[in-house]
Design a protein around this motif. Structure first.
Motif, short mmCIF file in Angstrom:
data_model
loop_
_atom_site.label_atom_id
_atom_site.label_comp_id
_atom_site.label_asym_id
_atom_site.label_seq_id
_atom_site.Cartn_x
_atom_site.Cartn_y
_atom_site.Cartn_z
N SER A 105 0.83 -1.20 0.00
CA SER A 105 0.00 0.00 0.00
C SER A 105 0.86 1.25 0.00
N ASP A 106 1.87 1.28 0.86
CA ASP A 106 2.76 2.44 0.94
C ASP A 106 3.50 2.65 -0.37
N ALA A 107 3.94 1.54 -0.98
CA ALA A 107 4.66 1.65 -2.24
C ALA A 107 3.76 2.17 -3.36
N SER A 108 2.50 1.71 -3.36
CA SER A 108 1.56 2.17 -4.38
C SER A 108 1.27 3.66 -4.22
N ARG A 109 1.11 4.09 -2.98
CA ARG A 109 0.84 5.51 -2.72
C ARG A 109 2.04 6.37 -3.11
N ALA A 110 3.25 5.91 -2.78
CA ALA A 110 4.45 6.67 -3.12
C ALA A 110 4.59 6.80 -4.63
N LYS A 111 4.31 5.71 -5.33
CA LYS A 111 4.40 5.75 -6.80
C LYS A 111 3.35 6.70 -7.37
N ALA A 112 2.18 6.73 -6.77
CA ALA A 112 1.13 7.63 -7.26
C ALA A 112 1.56 9.09 -7.13
N TYR A 113 2.21 9.44 -6.01
CA TYR A 113 2.71 10.80 -5.84
C TYR A 113 3.77 11.11 -6.90
N GLU A 114 4.66 10.15 -7.12
CA GLU A 114 5.72 10.35 -8.12
C GLU A 114 5.11 10.51 -9.51
N ASP A 115 4.14 9.67 -9.82
CA ASP A 115 3.49 9.74 -11.13
C ASP A 115 2.77 11.07 -11.31
N ALA A 116 2.12 11.54 -10.25
CA ALA A 116 1.37 12.79 -10.34
C ALA A 116 2.31 13.95 -10.68
N ALA A 117 3.42 14.04 -9.98
CA ALA A 117 4.36 15.12 -10.24
C ALA A 117 4.97 15.00 -11.63
N ALA A 118 5.36 13.78 -11.99
CA ALA A 118 6.00 13.58 -13.29
C ALA A 118 5.04 13.84 -14.44
N LYS A 119 3.82 13.34 -14.32
CA LYS A 119 2.85 13.53 -15.40
C LYS A 119 2.45 14.99 -15.54
N ALA A 120 2.31 15.69 -14.43
CA ALA A 120 1.95 17.11 -14.48
C ALA A 120 3.05 17.91 -15.18
N LYS A 121 4.30 17.63 -14.84
CA LYS A 121 5.42 18.36 -15.45
C LYS A 121 5.54 18.03 -16.93
N ALA A 122 5.38 16.74 -17.27
CA ALA A 122 5.48 16.33 -18.67
C ALA A 122 4.37 16.96 -19.51
N LEU A 123 3.18 17.00 -18.94
CA LEU A 123 2.05 17.58 -19.65
C LEU A 123 2.24 19.09 -19.84
N ALA A 124 2.76 19.74 -18.80
CA ALA A 124 3.02 21.17 -18.90
C ALA A 124 4.04 21.48 -20.00
N THR A 125 5.08 20.66 -20.06
CA THR A 125 6.10 20.84 -21.09
C THR A 125 5.52 20.63 -22.47
#
Length: 215
Positions: A191-211
């Motif tokens: 559960s903790d690993a899934s949540r951590a990955k979700a945070y990482e994905d959120a930041a990465a996807k937001a930045k990639a989309l912005a670019t």
């Protein structure tokens, strides 16, 4: 500057995984677009009305001949549709409730899907990227016992992509109840690993989309 349409639908206002992850996405987005616009709707705090007979029939009546109820219903649908059409990107928090999406989010979908405009052969918001954060208390991943009970991504892929023509991407934090349910104690690490990955994905996807949108 780019406009982000942000929708949350979790009935929980504290301790909501989907809200936490959409907030992380939005924060990363705003860092990339400090002069941009975020249009926010909290569908749980301010629920939209479910689609009504007046809303449905208004589309088949000349504007001058509509009843007061039809005019009000049509005006709300137009407001919501124009928010979607003006957005350069969409962010949706959609936790799993009873194997599918919250009714508050379904109400929004029913209001914005208008065949011949947002739906049909040439959807008016076609190609707009939408990121959906869909959290769930257990796991419904391929190969799990409850894989066949997953009606969040399967439904949203069809309605957001197939009907509205949006470009759909998912962030899926799972096993969110592991720390609260004793029977799931062995799954806390996952559960903790899934949540951590979700945070990482959120930041990465937001930045990639912005670019991508700035290019």
């Amino acid at each position: 500057m780019a406009t982000l349409l942000h929708l949350d639908s979790s009935a929980l206002f504290e301790g909501s995984t989907s809200r936490d992850i959409t907030a992380a996405f939005r924060k990363a987005w705003e860092e990339q677009h400090p002069e941009g616009t975020v249009v926010y709707r909290d569908l749980a705090a301010a629920p939209l009305p479910h689609i009504s007979g007046a809303a449905i029939t208004a589309g088949f009546v000349d504007e001058a001949d509509r009843s007061p109820e039809q005019k009000a219903a049509a005006a709300l649908r137009l407001e919501l549709v124009e928010e979607l059409e003006r957005a350069d990107a969409v962010l949706i928090g959609a936790p799993m409730y009873n194997f599918t999406i919250p009714s508050s989010l379904k109400a929004w979908l029913d209001q914005v899907i208008i065949m011949g405009r947002t739906g049909g052969d040439t959807p008016s918001a076609a190609g707009t990227p939408v990121t959906v954060v869909t959290s769930r208390g257990g796991s419904y991943a391929p190969g799990t016992p409850r894989e066949g009970f997953e009606f969040v991504t399967t439904y949203l892929e069809k309605v957001l992509g197939g009907m509205l023509g949006l470009e759909v991407d998912f962030i899926i934090p799972e096993l969110t109840l592991a720390r609260a349910v004793p029977a799931m104690a062995d799954l806390v690490d996952k559960s903790d690993a899934s949540r951590a990955k979700a945070y990482e994905d959120a930041a990465a996807k937001a930045k990639a989309l912005a670019t991508r949108l700035a290019a």
